[in-house]
Every structure is written in structure tokens, then in C-alpha cells.
Design a protein around this motif. Sequence first.
Motif, PDB file in Angstrom:
ATOM      1  N   MET A  11      44.166  63.574  47.215  1.00  0.00           N
ATOM      2  CA  MET A  11      43.903  62.132  47.412  1.00  0.00           C
ATOM      3  C   MET A  11      45.090  61.296  46.922  1.00  0.00           C
ATOM      4  SD  MET A  11      41.070  59.719  45.555  1.00  0.00           S
ATOM      5  CE  MET A  11      41.246  57.940  45.650  1.00  0.00           C
ATOM      6  N   HIS A  12      45.387  60.207  47.633  1.00  0.00           N
ATOM      7  CA  HIS A  12      46.457  59.287  47.243  1.00  0.00           C
ATOM      8  C   HIS A  12      45.869  57.918  46.948  1.00  0.00           C
ATOM      9  CE1 HIS A  12      49.842  61.941  48.182  1.00  0.00           C
ATOM     10  NE2 HIS A  12      49.052  62.422  49.118  1.00  0.00           N
ATOM     11  N   LEU A  13      46.430  57.284  45.915  1.00  0.00           N
ATOM     12  CA  LEU A  13      45.975  55.952  45.543  1.00  0.00           C
ATOM     13  C   LEU A  13      47.159  55.001  45.677  1.00  0.00           C
ATOM     14  CD1 LEU A  13      43.607  54.277  44.375  1.00  0.00           C
ATOM     15  CD2 LEU A  13      44.472  54.854  42.093  1.00  0.00           C
ATOM     16  N   PHE A  14      46.917  53.844  46.273  1.00  0.00           N
ATOM     17  CA  PHE A  14      47.972  52.842  46.449  1.00  0.00           C
ATOM     18  C   PHE A  14      47.669  51.636  45.565  1.00  0.00           C
ATOM     19  CE2 PHE A  14      47.908  55.566  50.102  1.00  0.00           C
ATOM     20  CZ  PHE A  14      49.249  55.798  50.358  1.00  0.00           C
ATOM     21  N   TYR A  15      48.687  50.801  45.370  1.00  0.00           N
ATOM     22  CA  TYR A  15      48.568  49.671  44.439  1.00  0.00           C
ATOM     23  C   TYR A  15      48.903  48.373  45.147  1.00  0.00           C
ATOM     24  CZ  TYR A  15      49.736  46.721  40.370  1.00  0.00           C
ATOM     25  OH  TYR A  15      49.813  45.718  39.433  1.00  0.00           O
ATOM     26  N   GLN A  16      47.931  47.461  45.154  1.00  0.00           N
ATOM     27  CA  GLN A  16      48.167  46.133  45.711  1.00  0.00           C
ATOM     28  C   GLN A  16      47.568  45.103  44.736  1.00  0.00           C
ATOM     29  OE1 GLN A  16      49.407  43.470  46.599  1.00  0.00           O
ATOM     30  NE2 GLN A  16      49.901  44.251  48.661  1.00  0.00           N
ATOM     31  N   PRO A  17      48.410  44.586  43.816  1.00  0.00           N
ATOM     32  CA  PRO A  17      47.904  43.717  42.752  1.00  0.00           C
ATOM     33  C   PRO A  17      47.293  42.408  43.241  1.00  0.00           C
ATOM     34  CG  PRO A  17      50.316  43.754  42.731  1.00  0.00           C
ATOM     35  CD  PRO A  17      49.872  44.801  43.694  1.00  0.00           C
ATOM     36  N   THR A  18      47.597  42.015  44.487  1.00  0.00           N
ATOM     37  CA  THR A  18      47.074  40.720  44.957  1.00  0.00           C
ATOM     38  C   THR A  18      45.644  40.831  45.517  1.00  0.00           C
ATOM     39  OG1 THR A  18      47.932  41.014  47.197  1.00  0.00           O
ATOM     40  CG2 THR A  18      49.426  40.018  45.583  1.00  0.00           C
ATOM     41  N   LEU A  19      45.152  42.059  45.705  1.00  0.00           N
ATOM     42  CA  LEU A  19      43.795  42.235  46.247  1.00  0.00           C
ATOM     43  C   LEU A  19      42.738  41.718  45.270  1.00  0.00           C
ATOM     44  CD1 LEU A  19      43.302  45.775  47.869  1.00  0.00           C
ATOM     45  CD2 LEU A  19      43.079  43.550  48.994  1.00  0.00           C
ATOM     46  N   THR A  20      41.659  41.174  45.798  1.00  0.00           N
ATOM     47  CA  THR A  20      40.502  40.810  44.974  1.00  0.00           C
ATOM     48  C   THR A  20      39.239  41.343  45.672  1.00  0.00           C
ATOM     49  OG1 THR A  20      39.810  38.753  46.057  1.00  0.00           O
ATOM     50  CG2 THR A  20      41.676  38.608  44.517  1.00  0.00           C
ATOM     51  N   PRO A  21      38.149  41.573  44.907  1.00  0.00           N
ATOM     52  CA  PRO A  21      36.930  42.112  45.519  1.00  0.00           C
ATOM     53  C   PRO A  21      36.376  41.241  46.656  1.00  0.00           C
ATOM     54  CG  PRO A  21      36.840  42.347  43.148  1.00  0.00           C
ATOM     55  CD  PRO A  21      38.052  41.512  43.437  1.00  0.00           C
ATOM     56  N   ALA A  22      36.819  40.005  46.724  1.00  0.00           N
ATOM     57  CA  ALA A  22      36.351  39.122  47.809  1.00  0.00           C
ATOM     58  C   ALA A  22      37.034  39.449  49.138  1.00  0.00           C
ATOM     59  CB  ALA A  22      36.621  37.663  47.436  1.00  0.00           C
ATOM     60  N   ASP A  23      38.175  40.129  49.081  1.00  0.00           N
ATOM     61  CA  ASP A  23      38.953  40.392  50.299  1.00  0.00           C
ATOM     62  C   ASP A  23      38.294  41.445  51.191  1.00  0.00           C
ATOM     63  OD1 ASP A  23      40.866  38.584  49.417  1.00  0.00           O
ATOM     64  OD2 ASP A  23      41.986  40.144  48.334  1.00  0.00           O
ATOM     65  N   ALA A  24      38.199  41.134  52.482  1.00  0.00           N
ATOM     66  CA  ALA A  24      37.650  42.087  53.457  1.00  0.00           C
ATOM     67  C   ALA A  24      38.759  42.948  54.051  1.00  0.00           C
ATOM     68  CB  ALA A  24      36.925  41.340  54.563  1.00  0.00           C
ATOM     69  N   ALA A  25      40.006  42.499  53.875  1.00  0.00           N
ATOM     70  CA  ALA A  25      41.158  43.217  54.423  1.00  0.00           C
ATOM     71  C   ALA A  25      42.379  42.955  53.562  1.00  0.00           C
ATOM     72  CB  ALA A  25      41.417  42.775  55.858  1.00  0.00           C
ATOM     73  N   GLY A  26      43.426  43.779  53.758  1.00  0.00           N
ATOM     74  CA  GLY A  26      44.647  43.586  52.980  1.00  0.00           C
ATOM     75  C   GLY A  26      45.843  44.255  53.608  1.00  0.00           C
ATOM     76  N   LEU A  27      46.996  44.052  52.982  1.00  0.00           N
ATOM     77  CA  LEU A  27      48.268  44.638  53.409  1.00  0.00           C
ATOM     78  C   LEU A  27      48.846  45.394  52.221  1.00  0.00           C
ATOM     79  CD1 LEU A  27      50.483  41.941  55.231  1.00  0.00           C
ATOM     80  CD2 LEU A  27      49.683  44.125  56.165  1.00  0.00           C
ATOM     81  N   LEU A  28      49.367  46.611  52.461  1.00  0.00           N
ATOM     82  CA  LEU A  28      50.059  47.308  51.373  1.00  0.00           C
ATOM     83  C   LEU A  28      51.394  46.627  51.103  1.00  0.00           C
ATOM     84  CD1 LEU A  28      49.589  51.163  51.993  1.00  0.00           C
ATOM     85  CD2 LEU A  28      48.344  49.679  50.414  1.00  0.00           C
ATOM     86  N   THR A  29      51.938  46.837  49.919  1.00  0.00           N
ATOM     87  CA  THR A  29      53.309  46.386  49.656  1.00  0.00           C
ATOM     88  C   THR A  29      54.244  47.184  50.572  1.00  0.00           C
ATOM     89  OG1 THR A  29      53.636  48.102  47.998  1.00  0.00           O
ATOM     90  CG2 THR A  29      52.778  45.989  47.216  1.00  0.00           C
ATOM     91  N   ASP A  30      55.451  46.677  50.808  1.00  0.00           N
ATOM     92  CA  ASP A  30      56.391  47.377  51.702  1.00  0.00           C
ATOM     93  C   ASP A  30      56.639  48.810  51.234  1.00  0.00           C
ATOM     94  OD1 ASP A  30      56.418  45.011  52.969  1.00  0.00           O
ATOM     95  OD2 ASP A  30      58.519  44.503  52.521  1.00  0.00           O
ATOM     96  N   GLU A  31      56.801  48.980  49.916  1.00  0.00           N
ATOM     97  CA  GLU A  31      57.099  50.312  49.378  1.00  0.00           C
ATOM     98  C   GLU A  31      55.928  51.270  49.648  1.00  0.00           C
ATOM     99  OE1 GLU A  31      58.095  50.171  45.243  1.00  0.00           O
ATOM    100  OE2 GLU A  31      58.388  52.351  45.126  1.00  0.00           O
ATOM    101  N   ASP A  32      54.709  50.802  49.339  1.00  0.00           N
ATOM    102  CA  ASP A  32      53.530  51.652  49.565  1.00  0.00           C
ATOM    103  C   ASP A  32      53.302  51.883  51.058  1.00  0.00           C
ATOM    104  OD1 ASP A  32      53.093  52.008  46.900  1.00  0.00           O
ATOM    105  OD2 ASP A  32      51.056  51.205  46.887  1.00  0.00           O
TER     106      ASP A  32
END
Lengths: 234, 234
Positions: free
Chosen positions: A1-22
Motif C-alpha cells: 500500500m502507498h500513502l500520499f500527502y496533501q496538507p491542503t485536504l480537509t474532511p469536507a473535500d469531496a475531491a482533491g489534487l495530489l502535489t506535483d511530486e506525489d
Amino acid sequence: MHLFYQPTLTPADAAGLLTDEDARHATRTLRLGVGDALSVTDGRGNRYDSVITKADKHCAFRVQTVIETPPRPFAVRICVAPTKNLDRIEWFIEKAVELGIERISFFVGQHSERRILKLERIEKIAVAAMKQSLQAWLPKLDEAIPFAKLVASVSESQRFVAHLPENVPTQPLIRTATPTGQYAVLIGPEGDFSASELQQATQAGFQMVTLGPNRLRTETAALSACQALNFLNQ
Amino acid sequence: MHLFYQPTLTPADAAGLLTDEDARHATRTLRLGVGDALSVTDGRGNRYDSVITKADKHCAFRVQTVIETPPRPFAVRICVAPTKNLDRIEWFIEKAVELGIERISFFVGQHSERRILKLERIEKIAVAAMKQSLQAWLPKLDEAIPFAKLVASVSESQRFVAHLPENVPTQPLIRTATPTGQYAVLIGPEGDFSASELQQATQAGFQMVTLGPNRLRTETAALSACQALNFLNQ
């Protein structure tokens, strides 16, 4: 399993974007594509089990479930002087984050061999170790400040200073700390604490403890203190 | 204080010679000369507090006092698969020796990424860490052998295999081992143990234990197991 990090995400978000590196790591290295599962953390205790909706240089995802991890019932803060050889302190960061730590504070002591530390690189290592060990919490990292300032600012109720026992009998940290506490441990630089620094610490309510009979390098002592408190609470 | 290593010394010796490498370190780097104090260990529990009698490319010394350190009342043996990246296993050796360990055994498992390990380099690191931490005992290091052969050969009475808990509830090592024991812990390779390896281990009396909730790298798990047993006995 792989885990990615997106510090701007909040539990309210239905969608998101990974950082460029991730995004590069997900789509190029791991070859993940649209429809593939993706686990992302915000480093604040939430894991977002998601599915990829767009996979080019940007990696977009739709959040399916948010899994919340509560903070540990105890908190470990290690206050350490950066080592002359940066690899050694960076190694400590990687291992302490893998094993579990809430906060790492750096200080400059009278006998410090290094007075400047770039936190940016340290943060990258901490993030990589958090992902690697599949954790949802990113420890707090504090810029290096003078020893006296740090000692005065520590508010954790269980405060310790690690020191090799000389004539004075000193108890091991794991036998001195009590479970489910808020801990702060001071680890000396390669040149050790000065007598006046030890005095400042004890006056500020830091209890002298030992990490064992052997003379330990700074980074080894720092990790050992972290582990003593993790094991005390296991 | 500096500690030197001369494995050929015995408590019967009234005098000795440092190895060429240690002689260079003593006379060139540290600029020690005739009449200066010198502490030497044989790696078998004896420290020879000596005085230098000849200081050129050879460093000769006269033994003044022999201080014997008994073995610890417990013994930690970690059995680990060499990591793909050699730095990681070398780091484990340095840290485990600093913190205290009696024996390190390497094995090659079904999912091992590295099948060959040069013990010579590992020994150098162990000796350096023993000196650095001012210890008189050099841990035993064993060549890498196949997993099945290792499992069959382990004779320590307290045998454990570290494994991340999945569905089966697993107890932490530090809550499962009992003090002043002879311990052996199996640490899996980066690819983890195979199902049949786990079965072989449990059939050979190895008890499954966890090192905590996080997914740990091989070398981190190995050091954590070593520390759990050191702390249990502190």
C-alpha cells in the motif's frame, strides 16, 4: 500500500489534487491511472481513501471515505541539538517519525557543533517517513532556538533531561516517566550540556534521567529516549 | 575518553601492541605519546587501562589495570535479513551495538532482496560502535544463512518473530518477553516473511509479536526489537 500527502485536504473535500511530486510518483513511478485506488493523508489524522479521476502531470482524485485516526493517548516531544554531521540528525528524524513521535524541537547549546539547520529538508524526510510507515499524523518540527529559550518554553508536564550518570545515581527514563503523559526530553549536543545548561534545565523542572549505561551519540540518545516513551505506552 | 580494540590481548598480558589502524589513530590523529594513558578492550569483557611505552607506527603499551565487565544478565540476539540498501543494515549494526546487543545473525528469506553480505565491513562498523560507546564486549556476528537453517539453529529460550498484526491480535514484544532472558527475535526482509516461513518459525517455537502499530522498515524493526528487550531489562 502507498500513502500520499496533501496538507491542503480537509474532511469536507469531496475531491482533491495530489502535489506535483506525489502526482509524478503516483502516475509515473507507480503507473496508477484513472479508476485506481489512492490513499491520501492530510498529516492531521485523516486518511482519504479515494479513486483517481484524472492522471496526467496532475493527479486528481475523488474522496470515497475519510478515516480519522485520533492522536495517541500520549505525546512525545524530543528536543535535540543538531549534529555536526547532518546525516545523523536526518537519520534520527526518519526513524523517530517511523516509530512514532509528536514533536521535534531543535536547540543550539553552548557546546553545539552546528548552529544552523534548514527545516525544509528535515520536513521532507519527516513526510517521507510518515508515508512510509502509513501514518496519518505529521509531527510538528520546530526551528532551532537557543537552549535557554527552549527550556523556558517547554510546557509538557513530564520534563526530562538525558544525561550519562556520573557520581550521581540516575534512574532510567522508562522507569521514571509515567504512562499516557505529555513528555519532553532534552538530548545534549555532541559536546554534551554545559554545567550551567544542566542547572537551567533542572531549575525549569526537567528531571535528570539516563538512557542506559553506554555512551550514546546524540542521534542515538534522541531515538532511544523516543523509544523508551513509546514502549512505556505500549 | 577513547577506547582502542586489540582482540589478541588476554588478562595475563603485562604489555601489548595496538593494531596498525588503532596505532595510527592514537599517535597521528590523537597525538598520544610515550607516558600517555591508553584504554584498550579485547572485546571479551576486559578493559586494559595502560600507559604508552612506544609511539611510532607501532604503539606499544604497558598494562596497569585490567577492569572486567561481566556479560549483561540477559542476552539479545537479533536475526535479520540484509536490506537491499546496505547503508540501512549498516546503520542498524552501528545503533544496535551502541545501545547494547549480544549477537546479530543474518538470514536469507524467500523474499530477501539481498542474498550476499560481506561480514568484514559489518565487523568494522561493530568494532567502531563498541569503541564509540565505550563497551568492552563485541557482539557475535553470524554470516547470512538460509532462513530454515537459522530457525532450526536458534537455541535461545525466548524466541520471537516480529510481524505486523493483521486480523490476528498480536501482543507487543516488550509485554511478551520476560526479564533476564536469552532472547532471539526474527525480523523479516523488506518483502516480509512468506507464509511458509512464518509457519516454520511458529512450529520452531517462535512466538509472534508486534513492535507497534506502524509499518516499519526492516532496519527500524530490528533496532526497535533490540531496544524493547534492552528497556525490558532496564
